[in-house]
Motif scaffolding. Structure first.
Motif, short mmCIF file in Angstrom:
data_model
loop_
_atom_site.label_atom_id
_atom_site.label_comp_id
_atom_site.label_asym_id
_atom_site.label_seq_id
_atom_site.Cartn_x
_atom_site.Cartn_y
_atom_site.Cartn_z
N ILE A 88 31.33 98.19 41.97
CA ILE A 88 31.59 98.71 40.62
C ILE A 88 32.38 97.67 39.84
CG2 ILE A 88 32.56 100.63 39.28
CD1 ILE A 88 30.28 101.46 41.15
N TRP A 89 32.06 97.51 38.57
CA TRP A 89 32.70 96.51 37.71
C TRP A 89 34.07 97.02 37.26
CZ3 TRP A 89 33.18 91.76 37.10
CH2 TRP A 89 33.47 91.13 35.89
N THR A 90 35.09 96.66 38.02
CA THR A 90 36.47 97.05 37.74
C THR A 90 37.36 95.81 37.81
OG1 THR A 90 37.23 97.41 40.02
CG2 THR A 90 35.99 99.21 38.97
N PRO A 91 38.61 95.88 37.36
CA PRO A 91 39.50 94.72 37.42
C PRO A 91 39.72 94.18 38.83
CG PRO A 91 40.40 96.35 35.92
CD PRO A 91 39.23 96.99 36.59
N LEU A 92 39.53 95.03 39.84
CA LEU A 92 39.74 94.59 41.21
C LEU A 92 38.75 93.48 41.60
CD1 LEU A 92 41.61 95.31 43.57
CD2 LEU A 92 39.86 96.90 44.39
N ILE A 93 37.61 93.44 40.95
CA ILE A 93 36.59 92.44 41.31
C ILE A 93 37.00 91.03 40.90
CG2 ILE A 93 34.17 91.78 41.10
CD1 ILE A 93 34.86 94.40 42.74
N PRO A 94 37.28 90.74 39.62
CA PRO A 94 37.73 89.39 39.29
C PRO A 94 39.11 89.06 39.85
CG PRO A 94 37.84 90.80 37.36
CD PRO A 94 37.10 91.56 38.41
N ALA A 95 39.91 90.09 40.20
CA ALA A 95 41.22 89.85 40.81
C ALA A 95 41.11 89.58 42.30
CB ALA A 95 42.14 91.05 40.56
N THR A 96 39.93 89.79 42.87
CA THR A 96 39.74 89.62 44.30
C THR A 96 38.92 88.40 44.65
OG1 THR A 96 39.81 92.02 44.69
CG2 THR A 96 38.75 90.68 46.38
N PHE A 97 37.81 88.19 43.96
CA PHE A 97 36.84 87.19 44.37
C PHE A 97 36.82 85.98 43.44
CE2 PHE A 97 35.07 91.36 45.72
CZ PHE A 97 35.14 91.16 47.09
N GLY A 98 36.26 84.89 43.94
CA GLY A 98 36.05 83.71 43.12
C GLY A 98 34.98 83.94 42.07
N SER A 99 34.95 83.09 41.06
CA SER A 99 34.08 83.31 39.91
C SER A 99 32.61 83.36 40.28
CB SER A 99 34.32 82.21 38.86
OG SER A 99 34.08 80.93 39.42
N GLU A 100 32.18 82.57 41.27
CA GLU A 100 30.77 82.58 41.66
C GLU A 100 30.38 83.93 42.24
OE1 GLU A 100 27.64 80.30 44.68
OE2 GLU A 100 29.62 79.44 44.29
N LYS A 101 31.22 84.48 43.10
CA LYS A 101 30.93 85.76 43.71
C LYS A 101 30.96 86.88 42.68
CE LYS A 101 31.41 88.15 48.01
NZ LYS A 101 31.82 87.98 49.41
N VAL A 102 31.85 86.76 41.70
CA VAL A 102 31.90 87.75 40.62
C VAL A 102 30.57 87.81 39.89
CG1 VAL A 102 32.93 88.29 38.37
CG2 VAL A 102 34.40 87.66 40.29
N GLY A 103 29.98 86.64 39.66
CA GLY A 103 28.69 86.60 38.98
C GLY A 103 27.58 87.25 39.76
N GLU A 104 27.66 87.22 41.10
CA GLU A 104 26.62 87.79 41.95
C GLU A 104 26.89 89.24 42.33
OE1 GLU A 104 26.80 85.20 45.26
OE2 GLU A 104 25.76 83.54 44.27
N HIS A 105 28.04 89.74 41.98
CA HIS A 105 28.50 91.06 42.40
C HIS A 105 27.49 92.16 42.08
CE1 HIS A 105 31.14 94.70 41.49
NE2 HIS A 105 31.32 94.51 42.77
N GLY A 106 27.09 92.93 43.08
CA GLY A 106 26.16 94.04 42.89
C GLY A 106 24.70 93.68 43.01
N GLY A 107 24.38 92.40 43.05
CA GLY A 107 22.99 91.98 43.09
C GLY A 107 22.27 92.33 44.37
#
Length: 291
Positions: free
Chosen positions: A229-248
């Motif tokens: 789920i797209w929440t603040p925990l995602i960019p606060a947890t993972f590197g930018s590349e993984k954020v871009g792939e999140h949920g795919g």
């Protein structure tokens, strides 16, 4: 096929990171969808008072707004994301509901006890407890999980649920409800989130066990197990590349939005779910879960 609003916003996500947990919603680009304009309340929670931890942003904010649409009064607890919390209160009040915010660290038992005292003092009652706050710290190397990290993850994610539920239960009546935020990782595990996944597994067992323990009181205990789920925990947890792939990796090939989870929390808090306890609702983009 025309893409819906959720697919469109998923395509707009830029690589991004945040330096501190649990993260800030106002720093995200684009910001998550927390208020679904297609969701119309029908008074399902009229007269209820809800306490939502992690209610300043992400899933907690979406649940708070949906509860406000359904007529509930809402207390949100959060760590120190003051701007996010103020925006959530404004959103709650825009639907004519009363909202109050409390900044506190719920990993401490005394803070949890005081939080419930403050909510009762403000509203005179408490009917719905949403245990939603959480942290996660990725580690590819299991040996790198330090005792301090382990304690912080467990204290925030599961110990707080014990503390808050113990403090809230004496104020609950028949028909009231406890809803815990679990995770798909409780059922599938996660190679780089071992301590986080372990707390989510504990939340699943806590939900099932507590529901049996207090069923005769007429108080229901359930959980919602989100996928990505797209929440603040995602960019606060993972590197930018993984954020871009999140949920795919999901069958729906996208991340979910907080507003897509909120109706599950409404259902579990309402009279629609009077025969539902000890259960998990999986909102994960189509992943099959065997429990």
């Amino acid at each position: 096929m025309t893409k819906d609003k959720f697919e469109k916003i998923d395509e707009q996500v830029d690589p991004q990171e945040q330096s501190t947990q649990p993260g800030s919603e106002e720093k995200m680009n684009p910001e998550p969808i927390y208020d679904d304009e297609d969701y119309t309340g029908s008074g399902k929670l009229e007269g209820k008072v809800a306490l939502i931890t992690g209610g300043d942003s992400g899933i907690g904010r979406a649940v708070a707004v949906a509860y406000a649409k359904e007529g509930a009064s809402i207390a949100i607890a959060y760590l120190d994301e003051h701007e996010d919390a103020e925006e959530t209160i404004k959103a709650i009040e825009s639907y004519g509901a009363k909202g109050v915010k409390f900044a506190t660290d719920i990993s401490d038992v005394e803070n949890c006890n005081q939080l419930v005292v403050d909510v009762i003092s403000e509203f005179g009652q408490l009917n719905v407890l949403v245990n939603n706050a959480g942290k996660q710290f990725p580690q590819d190397d299991f040996l790198a999980i330090s005792p301090d990290q382990l304690m912080e993850t467990f204290s925030t994610n599961i110990f707080s649920m014990f503390y808050l539920t113990q403090a809230a239960l004496p104020h609950f009546q028949k028909g009231d409800s406890i809803i815990n935020t679990s995770s798909v990782t409780a059922y599938r595990g996660s190679a780089e989130l071992i301590d986080y996944s372990s707390t989510k597994g504990a939340i699943t067992s806590f939900t099932r066990s507590l529901s049996a323990n207090i069923a005769e009181q007429g108080i229901r205990v359930n959980s919602v197990a989100p996928g990505p789920i797209w929440t603040p925990l995602i960019p606060a947890t993972f590197g930018s590349e993984k954020v871009g792939e999140h949920g795919g990796e999901t069958p729906m090939e996208r991340r979910g939005q907080p507003s897509e989870l909120a109706p599950a929390y409404v259902y579990l808090a309402s009279k629609d779910a009077t025969y539902v306890t000890g259960q998990a609702i999986h909102v994960n983009g189509g992943g099959f879960i065997s429990s």
